[in-house]
Each structure stands twice: as C-alpha cells, then as structure tokens.
Scaffold this motif. Structure first.
Motif, short mmCIF file in Angstrom:
data_model
loop_
_atom_site.label_atom_id
_atom_site.label_comp_id
_atom_site.label_asym_id
_atom_site.label_seq_id
_atom_site.Cartn_x
_atom_site.Cartn_y
_atom_site.Cartn_z
N ARG A 40 -1.43 -4.39 37.12
CA ARG A 40 -0.81 -4.48 38.43
C ARG A 40 -1.36 -3.34 39.28
NH1 ARG A 40 2.66 -7.40 40.75
NH2 ARG A 40 3.20 -8.43 38.79
N VAL A 41 -2.03 -3.67 40.37
CA VAL A 41 -2.66 -2.66 41.20
C VAL A 41 -1.59 -1.94 42.02
CG1 VAL A 41 -4.36 -2.24 43.04
CG2 VAL A 41 -4.76 -4.08 41.37
N ARG A 42 -1.54 -0.62 41.88
CA ARG A 42 -0.60 0.19 42.68
C ARG A 42 -1.31 0.87 43.84
NH1 ARG A 42 4.17 -2.02 41.71
NH2 ARG A 42 4.81 -1.84 39.52
N ALA A 43 -2.58 1.15 43.66
CA ALA A 43 -3.35 1.79 44.73
C ALA A 43 -4.82 1.42 44.56
CB ALA A 43 -3.19 3.30 44.67
N CYS A 44 -5.50 1.21 45.68
CA CYS A 44 -6.95 0.97 45.66
C CYS A 44 -7.56 1.80 46.79
CB CYS A 44 -7.25 -0.51 45.83
SG CYS A 44 -9.00 -0.91 45.60
N ALA A 45 -8.42 2.74 46.41
CA ALA A 45 -9.02 3.62 47.42
C ALA A 45 -10.22 2.94 48.07
CB ALA A 45 -9.45 4.94 46.78
N MET A 46 -10.44 3.27 49.33
CA MET A 46 -11.58 2.71 50.06
C MET A 46 -12.81 3.60 49.91
SD MET A 46 -10.01 1.24 53.61
CE MET A 46 -11.67 0.84 54.21
N ASN A 47 -13.96 2.99 50.05
CA ASN A 47 -15.24 3.69 50.09
C ASN A 47 -16.06 3.06 51.21
OD1 ASN A 47 -15.35 5.47 47.49
ND2 ASN A 47 -14.51 3.52 46.82
N HIS A 48 -17.12 3.79 51.64
CA HIS A 48 -17.97 3.20 52.67
C HIS A 48 -18.53 1.85 52.23
CE1 HIS A 48 -18.37 5.40 56.39
NE2 HIS A 48 -18.02 6.47 55.70
N LEU A 49 -18.66 1.71 50.90
CA LEU A 49 -19.14 0.44 50.35
C LEU A 49 -18.32 -0.75 50.85
CD1 LEU A 49 -21.03 -1.01 48.33
CD2 LEU A 49 -19.32 -0.56 46.56
N GLY A 63 -12.02 14.49 32.65
CA GLY A 63 -11.45 15.62 31.91
C GLY A 63 -11.16 16.79 32.83
N HIS A 64 -12.08 17.06 33.74
CA HIS A 64 -11.88 18.17 34.69
C HIS A 64 -10.80 17.84 35.72
CE1 HIS A 64 -15.20 20.45 33.09
NE2 HIS A 64 -16.00 19.39 33.20
N VAL A 65 -10.73 16.57 36.12
CA VAL A 65 -9.68 16.15 37.08
C VAL A 65 -8.31 16.26 36.40
CG1 VAL A 65 -8.76 14.27 38.47
CG2 VAL A 65 -11.25 14.59 38.30
N PHE A 66 -8.22 15.74 35.19
CA PHE A 66 -6.91 15.74 34.50
C PHE A 66 -6.44 17.16 34.19
CE2 PHE A 66 -7.90 11.27 32.53
CZ PHE A 66 -7.78 10.71 33.79
N ALA A 67 -7.38 18.08 33.99
CA ALA A 67 -7.02 19.48 33.74
C ALA A 67 -6.73 20.24 35.03
CB ALA A 67 -8.16 20.16 32.98
N GLY A 68 -6.92 19.59 36.17
CA GLY A 68 -6.61 20.21 37.46
C GLY A 68 -7.70 21.15 37.97
N ARG A 69 -8.87 21.15 37.33
CA ARG A 69 -9.94 22.04 37.77
C ARG A 69 -10.62 21.53 39.05
NH1 ARG A 69 -10.36 22.90 32.04
NH2 ARG A 69 -11.51 20.96 31.74
N SER A 111 -8.16 7.78 44.08
CA SER A 111 -9.12 8.52 44.91
C SER A 111 -10.22 9.18 44.09
CB SER A 111 -8.39 9.60 45.72
OG SER A 111 -7.44 8.99 46.57
N VAL A 112 -10.14 9.09 42.78
CA VAL A 112 -11.06 9.84 41.92
C VAL A 112 -12.34 9.09 41.54
CG1 VAL A 112 -11.34 10.92 39.64
CG2 VAL A 112 -9.24 11.30 40.96
N PRO A 113 -12.26 7.91 40.89
CA PRO A 113 -13.40 7.44 40.08
C PRO A 113 -14.75 7.38 40.78
CG PRO A 113 -11.46 6.11 39.65
CD PRO A 113 -11.12 6.99 40.81
N LEU A 114 -14.90 6.61 41.84
CA LEU A 114 -16.23 6.39 42.38
C LEU A 114 -16.87 7.67 42.90
CD1 LEU A 114 -17.51 3.33 44.30
CD2 LEU A 114 -18.17 5.60 45.04
#
Ligand code: ZN
Length: 340
Positions: free
Chosen positions: A33-42, A300-306, A144-147
């Motif tokens: 179930r999609v809760r959020a989908c971030a936009m990109n210039h794509l 890993g860096h995102v989840f650790a808050g770095r 907002s993270v993956p791409l």
C-alpha cells in the motif's frame, strides 16, 4: 484503486486521477500500500514523452508504504511492515544482474519510466526490490531517499572514487541529487563547493554542510572555484544540469580531475575542447542510477542518521497537476512528495 495515469504525452492536463484495477502480486512479489511517492525530474520527462513508455502509464519512482500481502515464495515480510521500494527494475538473472551490476542489465529501467510506478494506492513488486525501513523515518522522508541518494552515492563512490579530503564541486544544491551529494561528500570529509540561485537556497546549502556556495546566476562558477581552491580547481565535479553549466563544470576541474554526470536537465548537447581534455588529463564519466548493493550501502548511512532526506512539500496524489507545476517552477529545496 486510484492512480494517476497519462494516456498520452504532454502538459499537466494529461495527468488523470482515475480508477484502475488493483494489481495482484505474482508468487515472487509483494503487494504494497503506497503511503508516499516522491517526485523526480524524471516524472516531468516521462509525462512530456520518453521512448519505451507504454501508455496508459503510471508515473512515480520513489515509493514508501506498507506490506499488504506476500506471494507464495516470499517469506520475509509481515503485513503492515513499513518498507521502501528500490527504484530499479532489472531482470535478476542475466550476467550483469548476477554480478551485482543491475544498472547495466539489458532490461534495466527506472520504476515509473519503463514500467509502471507509484502514483497510485497499491503496487505489486519483486520482493528483491523491497527494503524495510526504521521507525525513525516517516513515509515522506523514506520516499525522498532512494533515487537521489543512490544516484549521488554511485556517482561519488562507484564512479568518481572519492577520497577523503578531496574538493568536490556539486552543481545545483537545491536538487535532490545535490542535497544527497553534499552530505555524502561530507561523509568523506571533502571540501564541498556548491551552487544555488537565491539567498534562501544558499543558506540551506550551508546548513547541509557545504563549505562554499556560488550564486550560479550572479557569479562565474569556474572563476569562483579557482579563487576558492587557490587556482587549483576541483578534484571531482558532479554534473546533472547539462548544457547550461557544462562548460563551466569542465573548466572547474583541476588537472587530472574527474567530471561525473547523471543528467542533462537543461539540454543534452554540449561541446568540449579536446585539447583541454587531453592536456589536463581529465576524466569524463557517465553515471546511471546505481546498483542494489550500493542502495543498501547508502541506506545504511540514511538509517543511521548520518545523511538525511529533505522534504520540501507534500501534496495529496489527486493534486498531482499542482505538484508538477510546482516542480517545473523549481522553487523547491528538497523533495516533493505525493500522498495517495
Ligand atoms: Zn539483468
């Protein structure tokens, strides 16, 4: 379910919020179930028309949501589990995929480009593309993270082989890739020079960790880089703007420097003085998304808050036309997120 589809390429009026059949997961897939989908210039490029897009088509590359159900072969997820979906679509069995180079797979495409995306309420995707997320990230931050983080990580580490303490010029601090790249370069204790178009964006770039911000409307980028680096130039230039900045980007490199590019927002055709290229021993590298291994590494860096995603604005999915208009005006600093 509700989805935003385009039935033909064109302006924002082609974005239709409408009913479509619910997807059903295959045995190796999960239903999310999609809760959020971030936009990109794509999203804008696909809407305006790209080869390989079958119509009608659902846009959207960066999905965060909850597991609804798993196919028979999938055992590692529970209903309700919070996850993100990798924006990579690949075959999973060719020699490139098996070598971990999914972005070089012949079937490779970005979710929401060559295959349907996440501007909808439900998606069925391969379990290999799904990554659980910690409670510290809400759905809008997670989407907002993956791409952009994968793209920036692959550019700096996989392609340009960044080393501690180097000087990195990052074009467009307010772009998704820029925001990710500034923070990743800082992880390597790099000296970060970036560019921005107004005072608000300049301040935000400094807050993210940039050491110097050049006003790309008021100042000549290569001249400022030369001043900042005592006439040496940058070790790495991270390009995605394209025609508008290409010449300045190349001129900003030090001897033996590396330019890495992942986009051409302002136009795909650029010139280069070959004498400058060979006499200064420059390296020009292309970069396309990244691999699943790199995605897990940067997560890993995102989840650790770095490193942190930056959310600019959240729109309900039904207001997708307003969101596209907002992105086209380039007023954002951070990601635009749609909520179904
Ligand atoms: Zn493959």
């Amino acid at each position: 379910m509700k989805a935003v589809r385009i039935h033909q390429f064109g302006g924002i009026d082609e974005l239709r919020y409408e009913d479509v059949p619910d997807p059903r997961p295959r045995k190796d897939q999960v239903l999310i179930r999609v809760r959020a989908c971030a936009m990109n210039h794509l999203d804008l490029w696909v809407r305006k028309g790209l080869p390989g897009v079958n119509l009608p088509h659902i846009l959207g590359s960066d999905i965060a949501g909850e597991i609804v159900e798993s196919g028979e072969y999938v055992t590692r997820f529970k209903p309700g589990q919070r996850v993100i979906v990798a924006p990579l679509h690949f075959c999973g069995h060719c020699t490139k995929c098996l070598a971990g180079l999914q972005n070089r797979c012949r079937e490779f495409t970005v979710r929401g480009n060559g295959v349907d995306g996440g501007n909808c309420e439900l998606v069925a995707v391969s379990a290999a593309s799904v990554v659980p997320i910690p409670d510290t990230l809400d759905f809008n931050q997670a989407a907002s993270v993956p791409l952009v983080f994968l793209t920036a990580w692959h550019m700096l580490t996989g392609r340009a082989a960044i080393r501690p303490g180097q000087t990195v010029l990052i074009l467009g601090a307010n772009s998704g890739v820029g925001i990710a790249a500034i923070q990743i370069a800082r992880l390597f204790h790099a000296r970060v020079i970036t560019t921005a178009g107004d005072e608000r964006k300049k301040a935000a770039a400094l807050e993210l960790g940039a050491d110097h911000v050049i006003d790309h409307y008021q100042q000549k980028i290569s001249q400022e880089v030369r001043k900042i680096t005592n006439f040496e130039g940058a070790d790495i230039v991270l390009e995605h703007v394209g025609a508008a900045t290409w010449e300045e980007s190349v001129k900003s490199l030090k001897s033996g420097g590396t330019l890495v590019t992942c986009g051409a927002t302002t136009g795909p055709t650029a010139e280069i003085d070959l004498r400058f290229l060979f006499s200064r021993e420059l390296a020009l590298l292309g970069s396309y998304m990244g691999t699943m291994g790199e995605l897990h590494e940067v997560l890993g860096h995102v989840f650790a808050g770095r490193v942190k995603p930056v959310v600019d604005h959240i729109f309900p999915l039904k207001d997708v036309r307003i969101a596209h208009e907002y992105m086209e005006k380039s007023q954002m600093f951070g990601k635009i997120v749609l909520n179904p």
